[in-house]
Enzyme design. Structure first.
Site, PDB file in Angstrom:
ATOM      1  N   ASP A 118      46.013  32.227  50.216  1.00 35.01           N
ATOM      2  CA  ASP A 118      44.697  32.162  50.844  1.00 35.01           C
ATOM      3  C   ASP A 118      44.577  33.278  51.871  1.00 35.01           C
ATOM      4  O   ASP A 118      45.492  33.505  52.678  1.00 35.01           O
ATOM      5  CB  ASP A 118      44.518  30.797  51.513  1.00 35.01           C
ATOM      6  CG  ASP A 118      43.208  30.692  52.252  1.00 35.01           C
ATOM      7  OD1 ASP A 118      42.169  30.552  51.602  1.00 35.01           O
ATOM      8  OD2 ASP A 118      43.248  30.767  53.499  1.00 35.01           O
ATOM      9  N   ALA A 119      43.455  33.997  51.847  1.00 36.78           N
ATOM     10  CA  ALA A 119      43.294  35.151  52.732  1.00 36.78           C
ATOM     11  C   ALA A 119      43.353  34.743  54.199  1.00 36.78           C
ATOM     12  O   ALA A 119      43.929  35.466  55.038  1.00 36.78           O
ATOM     13  CB  ALA A 119      41.980  35.861  52.422  1.00 36.78           C
ATOM     14  N   GLU A 169      45.452  37.718  46.645  1.00 32.49           N
ATOM     15  CA  GLU A 169      44.493  37.096  45.723  1.00 32.49           C
ATOM     16  C   GLU A 169      44.808  35.604  45.630  1.00 32.49           C
ATOM     17  O   GLU A 169      45.940  35.221  45.346  1.00 32.49           O
ATOM     18  CB  GLU A 169      44.603  37.741  44.337  1.00 32.49           C
ATOM     19  CG  GLU A 169      43.913  37.007  43.220  1.00 32.49           C
ATOM     20  CD  GLU A 169      42.412  36.867  43.423  1.00 32.49           C
ATOM     21  OE1 GLU A 169      41.906  35.736  43.285  1.00 32.49           O
ATOM     22  OE2 GLU A 169      41.755  37.881  43.726  1.00 32.49           O
ATOM     23  N   ASP A 183      41.712  41.822  40.640  1.00 33.70           N
ATOM     24  CA  ASP A 183      41.514  42.604  39.419  1.00 33.70           C
ATOM     25  C   ASP A 183      42.141  43.988  39.500  1.00 33.70           C
ATOM     26  O   ASP A 183      42.242  44.696  38.493  1.00 33.70           O
ATOM     27  CB  ASP A 183      40.025  42.728  39.096  1.00 33.70           C
ATOM     28  CG  ASP A 183      39.203  43.161  40.304  1.00 33.70           C
ATOM     29  OD1 ASP A 183      39.654  44.052  41.053  1.00 33.70           O
ATOM     30  OD2 ASP A 183      38.110  42.602  40.511  1.00 33.70           O
ATOM     31  N   GLN A 210      39.527  27.948  39.151  1.00 29.38           N
ATOM     32  CA  GLN A 210      38.257  28.498  38.732  1.00 29.38           C
ATOM     33  C   GLN A 210      38.284  28.822  37.245  1.00 29.38           C
ATOM     34  O   GLN A 210      39.331  28.823  36.602  1.00 29.38           O
ATOM     35  CB  GLN A 210      37.935  29.767  39.527  1.00 29.38           C
ATOM     36  CG  GLN A 210      38.952  30.873  39.337  1.00 29.38           C
ATOM     37  CD  GLN A 210      38.767  32.018  40.306  1.00 29.38           C
ATOM     38  OE1 GLN A 210      37.727  32.156  40.934  1.00 29.38           O
ATOM     39  NE2 GLN A 210      39.773  32.854  40.441  1.00 29.38           N
ATOM     40  N   HIS A 262      33.161  49.786  43.773  1.00 32.30           N
ATOM     41  CA  HIS A 262      34.490  49.901  44.370  1.00 32.30           C
ATOM     42  C   HIS A 262      34.667  51.203  45.139  1.00 32.30           C
ATOM     43  O   HIS A 262      35.396  51.222  46.150  1.00 32.30           O
ATOM     44  CB  HIS A 262      35.557  49.745  43.286  1.00 32.30           C
ATOM     45  CG  HIS A 262      35.703  48.330  42.800  1.00 32.30           C
ATOM     46  ND1 HIS A 262      35.127  47.886  41.640  1.00 32.30           N
ATOM     47  CD2 HIS A 262      36.340  47.255  43.355  1.00 32.30           C
ATOM     48  CE1 HIS A 262      35.410  46.599  41.486  1.00 32.30           C
ATOM     49  NE2 HIS A 262      36.139  46.194  42.501  1.00 32.30           N
ATOM     50  N   ASP A 267      37.455  42.309  49.770  1.00 27.22           N
ATOM     51  CA  ASP A 267      36.765  42.331  48.477  1.00 27.22           C
ATOM     52  C   ASP A 267      36.628  40.887  48.011  1.00 27.22           C
ATOM     53  O   ASP A 267      37.315  40.434  47.098  1.00 27.22           O
ATOM     54  CB  ASP A 267      37.580  43.169  47.484  1.00 27.22           C
ATOM     55  CG  ASP A 267      36.844  43.377  46.173  1.00 27.22           C
ATOM     56  OD1 ASP A 267      35.631  43.097  46.124  1.00 27.22           O
ATOM     57  OD2 ASP A 267      37.489  43.809  45.198  1.00 27.22           O
TER      58      ASP A 267
END
Length: 604
Positions: A387-388, A353, A333, A279, A311, A406
């Site tokens: 990967d989640a 992430e 982040d 990305q 958040h 998130d």
């Protein structure tokens, strides 16, 4: 009685070859000439498929919903190819000249299509009114034009190959289509594995156009020059030289163009712009009092004045209960982890992430690491690039007290599997008794069907839910395609780049780093004198949602509230949370079916 035999009907004379279909005068033996025509068909097919994939990818980056964009581009292009084949019948008399002209135009249009689309998006995308759908209309126009030109190639190549040596039509078609399909295979593989990661969207399209122009021009001006008049040869030569000049000039200026377009989208305060392996990552502000904003593929991921509001609403209701072991899916982040660590009794926080470079930036960029409270320096926080979905499949049962999703909005096609019934079933499996799951489910006011589809999907996975929303005041931005970082882009000191990352010299090189010219970041992460930019300019950007919806879930009916043992959130109170739940309930859409991997339902 013997009947006389009827006289045999007279034989029809064989059709004489058309005067313009006489054997071509070639400078090489016919076998070599035939091979060169098939090689040109191979190259042109590869370039044509790259143009298609380029349009699909860029449209997905600019407007999202990759399934819709791919369907529009491919269907329009295939239809146009059929029309182009019919139109090419009129050019058979001048097959060589027609093919040369078509390849020159195709190289120019296809090579410049990505740059033109991004320019329109960046500088006119926020005009609204009649031009609100301008970029989409331009996308359809490019798909139609490129499809017409690609469709005209095969009939003309068929005529040229028959001019070399007449053969049965079935054999000629088989040979030509074999070269065409193999070329398409090579182009389809070259785009994701070579052109996109090494050259980026814009340069990749320009290089493809150059190859297309050289192949078409060389075939006609070299092999079939005897079929062309002196005037036609001069015109084709001039056209090809002009096309190559335009493409070469654009390739030289592509870095400056990317920087200017990115500033038009994000404003003049772009401090970090990186193309990671998956990305585009852009960081604006964060120094000299300017608000920090993190964009992933053009969508505001974190920052603005409402960052804390989002958040706190995501994390604190889920932490009302046992919370020793917390899993954060997404959130590289570090801002969700920051809120988790405000609660006493947290022993471990696992952050999953998918893009390791987001974590590197959050760990090393001075402004972003200060905003997340330097959470990655805390020994309780463990970040993992994965990967989640796969992480949940491999996690042990009852491993976590709290799971925080998130993740990007569910209407983004790449994220739909992370909002599926199967995904929530895996999340339920890793929840300990009394554990809670919280999901960011997108905006409520503008996309209520998407939000309540998430709620229905979570309930279909065997969990009870409580929905709520919070209202923001900072509109932010959502925009921008994935581009490769070019000149003038920098990063804060100490940032380690991952594989396939392109950036300026302010980076500490990691594996696969390609360094390019740029500015050197100062000790505070700034790249030069402070500039007062005011609100972010977003001529190509659209306003971000003004509210965020969340779904809190557990095996038993979850109770919305705040952890009494934790510091009080700055933007959230129990009364406000109850009001947010009532506001979300008023938007409820009933009768929605859950989304699954094989039947995603996040359309609006």
């Amino acid at each position: 009685m013997i009947e006389q035999h009827a006289p045999a009907p007279p034989r029809r004379p064989l059709p004489r070859p058309l005067p313009w279909a006489a054997p071509a005068r070639l400078p090489v033996p016919p076998r070599t000439g035939r091979f060169l025509v098939l090689a040109c068909a191979f190259v042109c097919a590869a370039c044509g498929l790259v143009y298609e994939l380029e349009l699909v990818a860029l449209a997905s980056y600019l407007t999202g919903d990759s399934v819709t964009q791919a369907s529009v581009v491919l269907s329009v292009m295939v239809f146009a190819m059929g029309v182009g084949s019919l139109v090419a019948k009129r050019l058979r008399r001048h097959a060589a000249a027609g093919f040369g002209a078509i390849e020159a135009v195709l190289a120019l249009v296809g090579g410049c299509s990505a740059m033109a689309l991004y320019a329109v998006f960046a500088w006119t995308g926020a005009w609204g009114g009649l031009w609100a759908s301008g970029p989409r209309c331009l996308l359809v126009a490019f798909s139609l034009t490129i499809g017409l030109l690609i469709g005209a190639e095969v009939p003309l190549l068929m005529e040229l190959i028959q001019r070399i040596r007449r053969q049965d039509p079935g054999g000629a078609v088989a040979d030509l289509f074999a070269a065409d399909y193999v070329g398409a295979l090579v182009g389809g593989l070259a785009f994701p594995f070579l052109l996109l990661p090494l050259l980026g969207q814009l340069t990749g399209a320009l290089i493809t156009g150059t190859v297309n122009a050289v192949a078409g021009g060389a075939l006609v001006l070299g092999l079939f020059r005897g079929d062309l008049s002196r005037r036609a040869r001069r015109l084709l030569l001039a056209a090809n030289v002009a096309v190559l000049g335009v493409l070469a000039s654009a390739a030289v200026l592509v870095g400056d163009f990317e920087t200017a377009a990115r500033h038009a989208v994000y404003g003049d305060d772009v401090r970090v712009a990186l193309r990671t392996g998956s990305q585009e990552l852009v960081l604006t502000g964060g120094t000299h009092g300017r608000p920090l904003a993190l964009f992933l593929d053009g969508r505001l991921r974190a920052g603005g004045r409402d960052e804390r509001r989002y958040h706190e609403a995501l994390v604190h209701p889920a932490m009302n209960g046992p919370h020793a072991r917390v899993l954060v899916l997404g959130g590289g982040d570090g801002l969700a982890a920051r809120e988790v660590l405000r609660h006493p009794g947290v022993r471990r926080v696992d952050v999953v992430e998918p893009d390791a470079d987001v974590v590197r930036l959050a760990r090393h960029d001075p402004a972003l690491s200060a905003l997340n409270g330097h959470v990655y320096d805390d020994p309780r926080v463990h970040a993992r690039a994965a990967d989640a979905f796969r992480r949940l499949r491999g996690a042990p049962r009852a491993a976590y007290d709290v799971v925080i999703c998130d993740l990007p909005d569910p209407d983004i096609t790449a994220s739909t599997k992370l909002y599926s019934q199967e995904f929530y079933g895996l999340a339920r499996r890793v929840l300990a008794p009394g554990g809670r799951l919280v999901v960011h489910a997108g905006p409520v006011a503008t996309r209520p069907r998407v939000f309540w589809t998430v709620d229905a999907t979570v309930r279909a996975a065997g969990l009870r839910t409580a929905a709520y929303r919070v209202v923001g005041h900072d509109p932010g931005l959502t925009a921008g395609p994935g581009l490769t970082a070019g000149p003038g882009l920098t990063a804060g000191p100490g940032l380690t780049a991952g594989p396939g990352l392109t950036a300026g010299p302010g980076l500490t090189a990691g594996p696969g780093l390609t360094a390019g010219p740029g500015l050197t970041a100062g000790p505070d992460g700034s790249t030069g004198p402070a500039r007062s930019t005011g609100p972010a300019r977003s001529t190509g950007a659209s306003r971000a949602p003004r509210d965020w919806g969340f779904v809190l879930a557990a095996r038993a009916a979850p109770r919305l509230g705040l952890d009494p043992g934790a510091p009080r959130p700055r933007t959230l109170t129990p009364a406000r949370l109850a009001a947010d739940a009532r506001a979300a309930a008023r938007t409820r859409v009933g009768g929605l079916r859950p989304s699954t991997l094989v039947h995603p339902r996040y359309a609006y």
